[in-house]
Enzyme design. Structure first.
Site, mmCIF file in Angstrom:
data_model
loop_
_atom_site.group_PDB
_atom_site.id
_atom_site.type_symbol
_atom_site.label_atom_id
_atom_site.label_comp_id
_atom_site.label_asym_id
_atom_site.label_seq_id
_atom_site.Cartn_x
_atom_site.Cartn_y
_atom_site.Cartn_z
ATOM 1 N N GLY A 14 31.497 33.493 42.324
ATOM 2 C CA GLY A 14 31.647 34.525 43.357
ATOM 3 C C GLY A 14 31.691 33.900 44.737
ATOM 4 O O GLY A 14 30.923 32.979 45.029
ATOM 5 N N ARG A 75 36.257 32.549 38.130
ATOM 6 C CA ARG A 75 35.233 32.326 37.104
ATOM 7 C C ARG A 75 36.008 31.781 35.909
ATOM 8 O O ARG A 75 36.788 32.482 35.300
ATOM 9 C CB ARG A 75 34.526 33.633 36.764
ATOM 10 C CG ARG A 75 33.848 34.261 37.992
ATOM 11 C CD ARG A 75 32.858 35.319 37.594
ATOM 12 N NE ARG A 75 32.350 36.042 38.751
ATOM 13 C CZ ARG A 75 31.334 35.648 39.509
ATOM 14 N NH1 ARG A 75 30.709 34.527 39.232
ATOM 15 N NH2 ARG A 75 30.936 36.379 40.533
ATOM 16 N N CYS A 76 35.823 30.492 35.634
ATOM 17 C CA CYS A 76 36.708 29.788 34.704
ATOM 18 C C CYS A 76 36.043 29.569 33.341
ATOM 19 O O CYS A 76 35.141 28.744 33.203
ATOM 20 C CB CYS A 76 37.106 28.449 35.345
ATOM 21 S SG CYS A 76 38.154 27.433 34.323
ATOM 22 N N ASP A 106 24.505 29.638 40.899
ATOM 23 C CA ASP A 106 23.820 28.937 39.800
ATOM 24 C C ASP A 106 24.756 28.599 38.637
ATOM 25 O O ASP A 106 24.630 27.536 38.032
ATOM 26 C CB ASP A 106 22.549 29.671 39.343
ATOM 27 C CG ASP A 106 22.853 30.978 38.660
ATOM 28 O OD1 ASP A 106 23.903 31.579 38.942
ATOM 29 O OD2 ASP A 106 22.024 31.415 37.838
ATOM 30 N N ASP A 131 23.523 36.094 46.060
ATOM 31 C CA ASP A 131 22.371 36.472 45.221
ATOM 32 C C ASP A 131 21.093 35.698 45.568
ATOM 33 O O ASP A 131 19.999 36.119 45.196
ATOM 34 C CB ASP A 131 22.695 36.227 43.737
ATOM 35 C CG ASP A 131 23.911 37.002 43.264
ATOM 36 O OD1 ASP A 131 24.258 38.004 43.911
ATOM 37 O OD2 ASP A 131 24.520 36.598 42.250
ATOM 38 N N MET A 173 23.938 44.297 45.294
ATOM 39 C CA MET A 173 24.280 43.290 44.273
ATOM 40 C C MET A 173 23.079 42.381 43.983
ATOM 41 O O MET A 173 21.969 42.642 44.421
ATOM 42 C CB MET A 173 25.489 42.486 44.723
ATOM 43 C CG MET A 173 26.795 43.195 44.476
ATOM 44 S SD MET A 173 28.186 42.096 44.845
ATOM 45 C CE MET A 173 29.513 42.978 44.056
ATOM 46 N N GLY A 174 23.333 41.287 43.294
ATOM 47 C CA GLY A 174 22.256 40.351 42.968
ATOM 48 C C GLY A 174 22.298 39.885 41.529
ATOM 49 O O GLY A 174 21.433 39.148 41.077
ATOM 50 N N ARG A 175 23.271 40.412 40.806
ATOM 51 C CA ARG A 175 23.405 40.120 39.372
ATOM 52 C C ARG A 175 22.095 40.448 38.648
ATOM 53 O O ARG A 175 21.637 41.564 38.755
ATOM 54 C CB ARG A 175 23.814 38.657 39.154
ATOM 55 C CG ARG A 175 24.483 38.415 37.803
ATOM 56 C CD ARG A 175 24.841 36.968 37.618
ATOM 57 N NE ARG A 175 26.001 36.601 38.371
ATOM 58 C CZ ARG A 175 27.255 36.775 37.957
ATOM 59 N NH1 ARG A 175 27.487 37.308 36.777
ATOM 60 N NH2 ARG A 175 28.265 36.427 38.695
ATOM 61 N N GLN A 255 29.474 43.530 50.352
ATOM 62 C CA GLN A 255 28.395 42.549 50.539
ATOM 63 C C GLN A 255 28.875 41.107 50.380
ATOM 64 O O GLN A 255 28.195 40.170 50.783
ATOM 65 C CB GLN A 255 27.277 42.797 49.508
ATOM 66 C CG GLN A 255 26.605 44.133 49.661
ATOM 67 C CD GLN A 255 25.870 44.542 48.392
ATOM 68 O OE1 GLN A 255 24.678 44.335 48.281
ATOM 69 N NE2 GLN A 255 26.574 45.114 47.440
#
Ligand code: F6P
Length: 323
Positions: A14, A75-76, A106, A131, A173-175, A255
């Site tokens: 992200g 995002r791979c 992370d 995040d 957000m924040g996963r 955000q």
């Protein structure tokens, strides 16, 4: 490893405001030290497919104030496979890249740690994520900007909440983690903050809202991390059980964008400086971190093996402030 001549930069996962500030500082500091720099495009995809652009000092002009990443990101999934990692390592070798700087959250740092097992290039990671969930650093690039973006929106929502005497659930957000919700909630003066790390009792939540109403509070703001799930259902439940009108506002991708705050730019710049210094000193496999005001580093392995703790004392503080 021979003398360091060439570096590469990649942004992955992200995007986060301040990634461009990091790219700029890396390119300019590398040039200052006589190093060539390239930037892989579209995250790990570009590393696997050997797609890059030159990042000389002029290539990074006029980007310091921009959100997003000029290198683009992705995002791979392929990078999570052995084949993907081997291809990526091959790209580094054929281009004679002695140092790779990964800017990301992370997941990207985990990827960087895996890649370090396949390549001789030295890998440095700069934690960048709204995040703020990277172990070992008090703050990630972009977090401060996201907090301020959310605050700006919540200030507006507070106006309408007060006028209509409503309860608002604001999902941030924040996963899976609650760092963003906690800091946003505390600084927005939220009546209630909900994070995935702390189980909450719905009955107790109703009770707080009822008590607030009895104390004369005519509107309430609940800041909820997306990681608690089902915020729409929660809004419906509150509406049914408490004598208040409830609305849900999901802040979403606003955000992630916007011009980085001074703090996010500063962090990006100082992380970049540390990464270049370590690479020039021949250090390998580190994550650059902020710990109690000091820019330092930990190993990629350590960053990947531990979970960053949430400061739950801040939740208690928010509770006290919401009386
Ligand atoms: O990691 C940053 C983040 O914005 C999370 O807060 C969110 O859960 C996720 O990325 C969204 O991912 P995507 O960009 O793949 O929709």
């Amino acid at each position: 490893m021979g003398k360091l001549r060439k570096l590469a930069v990649v942004t992955s996962g992200g995007d986060a405001p301040g990634m461009n500030a990091a790219i700029r500082a890396l390119a300019r500091l590398a040039a200052w030290n006589g190093l060539e720099v390239v930037g892989f495009e579209r995250g790990w995809e570009g590393v696997i497919e050997n797609k890059f652009m030159r990042l000389d000092s002029r290539a990074v002009s006029g980007i310091l104030h921009l959100g997003g990443t000029i290198l683009r990101t992705s995002r791979c999934e392929k990078f999570k496979t052995r084949e993907g990692l081997e291809k990526a390592a091959e790209t580094l070798a054929v281009n004679d890249i002695g140092g790779l700087i990964v800017i990301g959250g992370d997941g990207s740092i985990r990827g960087a740690n895996e890649l370090s097992k396949y390549t001789d290039a030295s890998i440095m990671a700069l934690p960048a994520s709204i995040d703020n969930d990277v172990y070992g650093t008090d703050e990630t690039i972009g977090f401060d900007t996201a907090v301020n973006t959310a605050l700006t929106e919540i200030n507006k929502i507070r106006d309408t909440a007060v006028s209509h005497e409503r309860t608002f659930i604001i999902e941030v957000m924040g996963r899976r983690r609650g760092f963003l919700a906690l800091e946003v909630g505390l600084t927005a003066g939220a009546e209630i903050i909900l994070v995935p790390e702390v189980k909450f009792d719905q009955e107790k939540l109703y009770e707080i809202l009822r008590k607030n109403a009895a104390k004369g509070k005519r509107s309430s703001i609940i800041v909820a991390a997306e990681g608690i799930g089902e915020t729409r259902k929660l809004a419906e439940d509150i509406q049914k059980n408490v004598d208040t009108e409830v609305r849900l506002s999901v802040l979403g991708y606003v955000q992630r964008g916007g011009s980085p705050t001074a703090r996010s730019r500063m962090l990006a710049t100082l992380f970049a400086e540390k990464a270049i210094d370590l690479l020039l000193d021949g250090v390998e496999g580190k994550v650059i971190v902020l710990q109690r005001g000091e820019i330092t580093s930990i190993t990629l392995e350590e960053a990947c093996s531990k979970e960053k703790p949430l400061n739950v004392n801040l939740l208690e503080l928010a509770e006290k402030l919401a009386i």
